[in-house]
Design a protein around this motif. Structure first.
Motif, PDB file in Angstrom:
ATOM      1  N   SER A  61      -4.090  11.079   1.887  1.00 16.53           N
ATOM      2  CA  SER A  61      -4.751  10.037   2.680  1.00 16.53           C
ATOM      3  C   SER A  61      -4.203   9.975   4.092  1.00 16.53           C
ATOM      4  O   SER A  61      -4.969   9.869   5.060  1.00 16.53           O
ATOM      5  CB  SER A  61      -4.596   8.667   2.010  1.00 16.53           C
ATOM      6  OG  SER A  61      -5.335   8.620   0.816  1.00 16.53           O
ATOM      7  N   GLU A  62      -2.882  10.053   4.225  1.00 17.22           N
ATOM      8  CA  GLU A  62      -2.265  10.013   5.557  1.00 17.22           C
ATOM      9  C   GLU A  62      -2.734  11.184   6.419  1.00 17.22           C
ATOM     10  O   GLU A  62      -3.100  11.002   7.581  1.00 17.22           O
ATOM     11  CB  GLU A  62      -0.741  10.025   5.436  1.00 17.22           C
ATOM     12  CG  GLU A  62      -0.159   8.740   4.899  1.00 17.22           C
ATOM     13  CD  GLU A  62       1.356   8.819   4.694  1.00 17.22           C
ATOM     14  OE1 GLU A  62       1.993   9.751   5.224  1.00 17.22           O
ATOM     15  OE2 GLU A  62       1.880   7.934   3.992  1.00 17.22           O
ATOM     16  N   VAL A  63      -2.731  12.377   5.851  1.00 16.20           N
ATOM     17  CA  VAL A  63      -3.143  13.571   6.597  1.00 16.20           C
ATOM     18  C   VAL A  63      -4.626  13.499   6.965  1.00 16.20           C
ATOM     19  O   VAL A  63      -5.006  13.814   8.096  1.00 16.20           O
ATOM     20  CB  VAL A  63      -2.840  14.849   5.774  1.00 16.20           C
ATOM     21  CG1 VAL A  63      -3.495  16.073   6.380  1.00 16.20           C
ATOM     22  CG2 VAL A  63      -1.344  15.055   5.655  1.00 16.20           C
ATOM     23  N   LEU A  64      -5.450  13.091   6.023  1.00 12.85           N
ATOM     24  CA  LEU A  64      -6.884  13.025   6.281  1.00 12.85           C
ATOM     25  C   LEU A  64      -7.220  11.918   7.281  1.00 12.85           C
ATOM     26  O   LEU A  64      -8.135  12.079   8.102  1.00 12.85           O
ATOM     27  CB  LEU A  64      -7.668  12.846   4.988  1.00 12.85           C
ATOM     28  CG  LEU A  64      -7.586  14.006   3.995  1.00 12.85           C
ATOM     29  CD1 LEU A  64      -8.387  13.694   2.739  1.00 12.85           C
ATOM     30  CD2 LEU A  64      -8.037  15.316   4.615  1.00 12.85           C
ATOM     31  N   ASP A  65      -6.509  10.803   7.220  1.00 16.12           N
ATOM     32  CA  ASP A  65      -6.737   9.734   8.198  1.00 16.12           C
ATOM     33  C   ASP A  65      -6.438  10.225   9.610  1.00 16.12           C
ATOM     34  O   ASP A  65      -7.156   9.910  10.559  1.00 16.12           O
ATOM     35  CB  ASP A  65      -5.888   8.501   7.874  1.00 16.12           C
ATOM     36  CG  ASP A  65      -6.404   7.720   6.680  1.00 16.12           C
ATOM     37  OD1 ASP A  65      -7.542   7.992   6.229  1.00 16.12           O
ATOM     38  OD2 ASP A  65      -5.670   6.835   6.193  1.00 16.12           O
ATOM     39  N   GLU A  66      -5.378  11.023   9.739  1.00 15.18           N
ATOM     40  CA  GLU A  66      -4.992  11.538  11.053  1.00 15.18           C
ATOM     41  C   GLU A  66      -5.960  12.618  11.546  1.00 15.18           C
ATOM     42  O   GLU A  66      -6.403  12.589  12.689  1.00 15.18           O
ATOM     43  CB  GLU A  66      -3.573  12.108  10.995  1.00 15.18           C
ATOM     44  CG  GLU A  66      -3.044  12.540  12.344  1.00 15.18           C
ATOM     45  CD  GLU A  66      -1.599  13.001  12.259  1.00 15.18           C
ATOM     46  OE1 GLU A  66      -1.300  14.070  12.836  1.00 15.18           O
ATOM     47  OE2 GLU A  66      -0.797  12.308  11.617  1.00 15.18           O
TER      48      GLU A  66
END
Length: 176
Positions: A61-66
């Motif tokens: 989620s963190e990577v995709l949000d960024e």
């Protein structure tokens, strides 16, 4: 639709950082029901716990949000491959030799668009399968459109859960 290769490039390092192998990245659905499905497994157990799924989900989620690689709203689904797992890598066909599988082909071979039978491992870089009511066939990995294991007693015995903690609670609820 988002680029699966790009998504895999973003997701795979996060899975590997947790010690997991990535099994499949897939997008399905559409409109208000778009789902990004990520399947991963521990190499030693071929499974993930619920906590493993939560850890991987947070990292992804963190990577995709960024990176924001998917334009539309979507639901992220992180899971273990399950008992009737998809066979997505050439090595899967060797690892699950002796188990029954269904392989959908990209085009007909010997008048068949689908092969069902026991996986017989690899013959070099080709998949060997003992096709029911036929004979052993070998096919190239590039001829596989989709493949998955079929649930059998043999497979159930080989894929016993990592833990049966809490199972007693469900058994007791079902008994009156």
């Amino acid at each position: 639709m988002a680029d699966i290769a790009r998504l895999t490039q973003l997701i795979e390092p996060e899975a590997q950082a947790l010690g997991f192998d990535l099994v499949r990245v897939r997008i399905f659905g559409g409109g208000d029901d778009l789902t990004l499905q990520v399947m991963a497994e521990r190499p030693d157990t071929r499974q993930l716990t619920i906590d493993d799924c939560a850890d991987l989900s947070r990292r992804i989620s963190e990577v995709l949000d960024e990176a924001d690689p998917i334009e539309d709203a979507y639901r992220l689904e992180v899971s273990s491959p399950g008992i009737d797992r998809p066979l997505t890598r050439l090595q899967d066909f060797a690892d699950w030799a002796g188990h029954e599988a269904r392989i959908k082909l990209t085009s007909e071979i010997d008048g068949r668009k689908q092969l069902t039978g026991d996986l017989a491992g690899l013959d070099g870089d080709r998949i060997a399968i003992d096709v029911k009511k036929h004979e052993r066939m070998t096919i190239g990995f590039d001829q596989v459109a989709d493949a998955k294991l079929l649930i059998t007693d043999r497979l159930l015995a080989a894929t016993a859960p990592l833990s049966d903690e809490g199972a007693e609670e469900f058994e007791e609820e079902g008994q009156d």
